[in-house]
Design a protein around this motif. Structure first.
Motif, mmCIF file in Angstrom:
data_model
loop_
_atom_site.group_PDB
_atom_site.id
_atom_site.type_symbol
_atom_site.label_atom_id
_atom_site.label_comp_id
_atom_site.label_asym_id
_atom_site.label_seq_id
_atom_site.Cartn_x
_atom_site.Cartn_y
_atom_site.Cartn_z
ATOM 1 N N ARG A 239 -92.148 45.360 20.107
ATOM 2 C CA ARG A 239 -91.204 44.739 20.519
ATOM 3 C C ARG A 239 -89.975 44.453 19.659
ATOM 4 O O ARG A 239 -90.176 44.392 18.246
ATOM 5 N N ILE A 240 -88.726 44.567 20.154
ATOM 6 C CA ILE A 240 -87.442 44.405 19.215
ATOM 7 C C ILE A 240 -87.017 42.911 19.576
ATOM 8 O O ILE A 240 -86.718 42.749 20.395
ATOM 9 N N ILE A 241 -86.975 42.178 18.333
ATOM 10 C CA ILE A 241 -86.519 40.910 18.374
ATOM 11 C C ILE A 241 -85.041 41.086 18.181
ATOM 12 O O ILE A 241 -84.262 41.830 17.430
ATOM 13 N N PHE A 242 -84.020 40.183 19.161
ATOM 14 C CA PHE A 242 -82.947 40.416 19.270
ATOM 15 C C PHE A 242 -82.249 41.732 19.561
ATOM 16 O O PHE A 242 -81.544 42.228 18.744
ATOM 17 N N PHE A 243 -82.700 42.264 20.864
ATOM 18 C CA PHE A 243 -82.369 43.268 21.207
ATOM 19 C C PHE A 243 -80.907 43.423 21.984
ATOM 20 O O PHE A 243 -80.415 44.541 22.423
ATOM 21 N N ASP A 244 -80.500 42.203 22.277
ATOM 22 C CA ASP A 244 -79.167 42.094 23.097
ATOM 23 C C ASP A 244 -78.094 42.779 22.804
ATOM 24 O O ASP A 244 -77.274 43.538 23.427
ATOM 25 N N ASP A 245 -77.883 42.948 21.422
ATOM 26 C CA ASP A 245 -76.367 43.534 20.997
ATOM 27 C C ASP A 245 -76.788 44.984 20.644
ATOM 28 O O ASP A 245 -75.993 45.832 19.955
ATOM 29 N N LEU A 246 -77.910 45.682 20.917
ATOM 30 C CA LEU A 246 -78.427 46.943 20.764
ATOM 31 C C LEU A 246 -78.279 47.830 22.197
ATOM 32 O O LEU A 246 -78.424 47.174 23.015
ATOM 33 N N ASP A 247 -78.051 48.958 21.703
ATOM 34 C CA ASP A 247 -77.932 49.924 23.128
ATOM 35 C C ASP A 247 -79.311 50.630 23.217
ATOM 36 O O ASP A 247 -79.687 50.596 24.360
ATOM 37 N N TYR A 248 -79.854 51.253 22.205
ATOM 38 C CA TYR A 248 -81.108 51.738 22.170
ATOM 39 C C TYR A 248 -81.622 51.924 20.964
ATOM 40 O O TYR A 248 -81.153 51.452 19.741
ATOM 41 N N ALA A 249 -82.960 52.294 20.669
ATOM 42 C CA ALA A 249 -83.647 52.438 19.656
ATOM 43 C C ALA A 249 -84.160 54.010 19.295
ATOM 44 O O ALA A 249 -84.579 54.767 20.305
ATOM 45 N N GLU A 250 -84.515 54.022 18.219
ATOM 46 C CA GLU A 250 -84.867 55.581 17.854
ATOM 47 C C GLU A 250 -85.900 55.677 16.505
ATOM 48 O O GLU A 250 -86.117 54.522 15.836
ATOM 49 N N VAL A 251 -86.929 56.505 16.683
ATOM 50 C CA VAL A 251 -88.146 56.468 15.718
ATOM 51 C C VAL A 251 -87.799 57.651 15.016
ATOM 52 O O VAL A 251 -87.590 58.802 15.382
ATOM 53 N N ARG A 252 -87.403 57.811 13.751
ATOM 54 C CA ARG A 252 -87.199 59.046 12.675
ATOM 55 C C ARG A 252 -88.467 59.212 11.823
ATOM 56 O O ARG A 252 -88.881 58.291 11.093
ATOM 57 N N PHE A 253 -88.950 60.429 12.075
ATOM 58 C CA PHE A 253 -90.298 60.639 11.450
ATOM 59 C C PHE A 253 -90.313 62.137 10.728
ATOM 60 O O PHE A 253 -89.264 62.919 11.152
ATOM 61 N N ARG A 254 -91.364 62.361 10.054
ATOM 62 C CA ARG A 254 -91.634 63.780 9.444
ATOM 63 C C ARG A 254 -92.950 63.740 8.880
ATOM 64 O O ARG A 254 -93.537 62.653 8.655
ATOM 65 N N LYS A 255 -93.318 64.881 8.523
ATOM 66 C CA LYS A 255 -94.482 64.923 7.718
ATOM 67 C C LYS A 255 -94.740 64.425 6.203
ATOM 68 O O LYS A 255 -93.650 64.411 5.611
ATOM 69 N N ARG B 52 -86.119 59.362 20.584
ATOM 70 C CA ARG B 52 -85.447 58.080 21.326
ATOM 71 C C ARG B 52 -86.428 57.303 22.120
ATOM 72 O O ARG B 52 -87.104 57.698 22.824
ATOM 73 N N MET B 53 -86.581 56.001 21.946
ATOM 74 C CA MET B 53 -87.627 55.086 22.313
ATOM 75 C C MET B 53 -87.273 54.673 23.752
ATOM 76 O O MET B 53 -86.196 54.683 24.092
ATOM 77 N N LYS B 54 -88.202 54.534 24.702
ATOM 78 C CA LYS B 54 -88.161 54.094 25.969
ATOM 79 C C LYS B 54 -88.471 52.847 26.091
ATOM 80 O O LYS B 54 -89.513 52.195 25.453
ATOM 81 N N GLN B 55 -87.876 52.084 26.989
ATOM 82 C CA GLN B 55 -88.187 50.470 27.242
ATOM 83 C C GLN B 55 -89.384 50.421 28.400
ATOM 84 O O GLN B 55 -89.063 50.688 29.307
ATOM 85 N N ARG B 56 -90.284 49.885 28.036
ATOM 86 C CA ARG B 56 -91.401 49.526 29.030
ATOM 87 C C ARG B 56 -91.657 48.090 29.041
ATOM 88 O O ARG B 56 -92.416 47.611 28.132
ATOM 89 N N GLY B 57 -91.001 47.394 29.758
ATOM 90 C CA GLY B 57 -91.036 46.014 30.238
ATOM 91 C C GLY B 57 -90.520 45.223 28.944
ATOM 92 O O GLY B 57 -89.343 45.556 28.594
ATOM 93 N N ARG B 58 -91.227 44.535 28.089
ATOM 94 C CA ARG B 58 -90.896 44.083 27.048
ATOM 95 C C ARG B 58 -91.056 44.782 25.860
ATOM 96 O O ARG B 58 -90.463 44.158 24.627
ATOM 97 N N GLU B 59 -91.559 45.900 25.772
ATOM 98 C CA GLU B 59 -91.814 46.838 24.641
ATOM 99 C C GLU B 59 -90.942 47.982 24.803
ATOM 100 O O GLU B 59 -90.498 48.348 25.649
ATOM 101 N N HIS B 60 -90.919 48.632 23.514
ATOM 102 C CA HIS B 60 -90.136 49.902 23.353
ATOM 103 C C HIS B 60 -91.374 50.805 22.727
ATOM 104 O O HIS B 60 -91.908 50.358 21.755
ATOM 105 N N VAL B 61 -91.236 51.784 23.165
ATOM 106 C CA VAL B 61 -92.300 52.953 22.764
ATOM 107 C C VAL B 61 -91.529 54.244 22.508
ATOM 108 O O VAL B 61 -90.781 54.896 23.203
ATOM 109 N N GLY B 62 -91.934 54.843 21.274
ATOM 110 C CA GLY B 62 -91.503 56.276 21.033
ATOM 111 C C GLY B 62 -92.797 57.021 20.975
ATOM 112 O O GLY B 62 -93.841 56.685 19.968
#
Length: 485
Positions: free
Chosen positions: A52-68, A79-89
């Protein structure tokens, strides 16, 4: 009474101060991603980063940046997808390999500015992966939590990718780890752009690929503060709106790997498609205004420095062919380069660009039905640029060879469009340059070179001044060459 009034005044002042000062809870209001780090992850299986993202009101979207884990390559972005109250990447299965994955989560507001939500490039989150039989599990040492946390805005920007480990066969190119410039100091050693003593605009090879520019004029036309007015044979180039007609880039110093490219007999920049292929450009550094005076004459309005790639950045072969049937445009580019164990760096490229800028027009009724003997002729506005460029560098010794040919036909004035125009300009240029650059102990840096530059009009060049007159004046290159011989 005075004491009572003073007490009331202090009480009111304290109340106003308390209302205007943000509370502790308000000061602590910060968007963050609350989740559980994945565990018991198997190789070659997709992984979900869920929370869950706390205080998501002023954000447009979220990203996961990863590497080995343990890798020095760039972070891949999901780019993370919003499923209900949660964000999933969801990390793809092809990227989930041992020994593990390190990541951090970033939120992007409506203005496009990133904001850290969980972890950071300096304090990465990571999880292990069960070995898939490819080798022993090696985990990167954990990051100390007392390390300073850096915001994504402080990370290096465009053109800052870390080198690929095996860029062979032209599959990848080595890009500098940090964006550096050399034009601001006029020194052989480049400096990070944030340390440059002048305001510099940099267009990188990554930008050229992203926007699809095919000529140098296309790049400059899309650069803020640079004005381009293409008039057929050559272009008028100016800075910040200072672009009088027929100036041909006068007052702007154009450099190709530190060499002045102006037409020295007339002190004009005959910028065209034959100078260099855009696929050979590593970066273009643009300095405007008084800061460019460091380069001396013909730099009143600015400096445009074109820096080409080296054999170390390519390490293989590469080719590109393009065709635009409707516009009559086609281009070809072949290049090869490598850096050997002895320190020798070689880079060679051949390119060709052809554009039909005014396709054949349909007959015009007004001219066809005129009583006077006046016929409309299409201006046949075309250009052909051909370029060969060779670079060699070994322990400070360098050699460059440039050969270009420009063949263009275009109207010379407004009357040419009505009466037709047989004007044609064919130029050949040969540049050979050799020298040495290096440091002299504590004395500083030294750069010495010897160059040969030959700029000629080829046979077939013809300039018509007024095709509507009974006896149009023209100049042909055959007469000029006869005088030279």
């Amino acid at each position: 009474m005075k004491i009572v009034r003073c007490c009331w005044f202090l009480l009111g002042l304290i109340s106003v101060t308390g209302l205007s000062t943000p509370s502790y809870a308000q000061r602590r209001k910060r968007s963050r991603f609350v989740h559980k780090v994945p565990s018991n992850v198997k190789a070659r299986h997709p992984v979900e980063i869920r929370g869950r993202i706390i205080f998501f009101d002023d954000l447009d979207y979220a990203e996961v940046r990863f590497r080995k884990a343990g890798s020095k390559r760039d972070f891949r972005t999901i780019r993370m997808k919003q499923r209900g109250r949660e964000h999933v990447g969801i990390l793809p299965a092809s990227r989930v390999t041992s020994p593990g994955i390190e990541y951090y989560v970033v939120g992007v507001n409506f203005g496009g500015k990133p904001r850290l939500l969980a972890g950071s490039p300096a304090a990465l989150l990571q999880f292990l992966i069960i070995d898939d039989g490819s080798g022993p599990v090696r985990v990167r040492p954990p990051v100390r939590r007392n390390d300073p946390v850096r915001d994504p805005d402080d990370e290096p920007k465009t053109g800052t990718r870390q080198p690929e480990k095996d860029p062979k066969g032209g599959k990848g190119e080595w890009l500098s780890r940090r964006l550096v410039v050399s034009s601001a100091t006029r020194q052989a050693k480049a400096l990070p752009i944030h340390r440059a003593p002048a305001t510099v605009t940099v267009v990188t090879a990554k930008d050229i690929r992203a926007y699809g520019w095919r000529t140098l004029l296309d790049i400059l036309r899309a650069t803020a503060g640079v004005d381009i007015n293409d008039r057929g044979f050559e272009a008028d180039i100016g800075m910040r709106g200072v672009n009088p007609i027929f100036n041909k880039g006068n007052g702007i110093l154009f450099l190709l790997d530190g060499y002045e490219m102006s037409w020295r007999q007339l002190q004009q920049n005959f910028v065209n498609a034959s100078w260099i292929s855009v696929d050979d450009i590593d970066r273009i550094e643009i300095i405007r205004g008084a800061s460019a005076a460091l380069w001396g004459r013909n730099s009143l309005h600015g400096v445009i420095h074109i820096i080409t790639k080296t054999g170390r950045q390519l390490r293989g072969f590469s080719g590109l062919v393009g065709l635009g049937p409707l516009s009559g445009t086609h281009f070809l580019q072949v290049r090869a380069g490598n850096r050997f164990a002895s320190g020798l760096s070689l880079y060679a490229t051949f390119s060709m660009y052809r554009e039909l800028r005014s396709p054949v027009l349909s007959p015009i009724w007004e001219f066809a039905n005129s009583d006077k003997a006046l016929a409309y002729v299409s201006p046949n506005d075309t250009q052909l640029g051909q370029n060969f460029y060779l670079k060699a560098d070994w322990r400070g010794l360098f050699l460059t060879f440039h050969q270009s040919r420009y063949n263009a036909s275009a109207p010379m004035n407004s009357y040419s469009v009505l009466g037709g125009d047989s004007s044609r300009l064919i130029t050949d240029r040969w540049i050979a340059r050799t020298g040495w650059r290096g440091s002299l102990a504590k004395w500083g840096h030294l750069k010495a070179w010897l160059s040969f530059d030959r700029y000629t009009f080829d046979r077939g060049t013809n300039v018509v001044f007024n095709p509507l007159s009974g006896n149009p004046r023209s100049i042909r290159a055959e007469a000029i060459e006869a005088e030279d011989n």
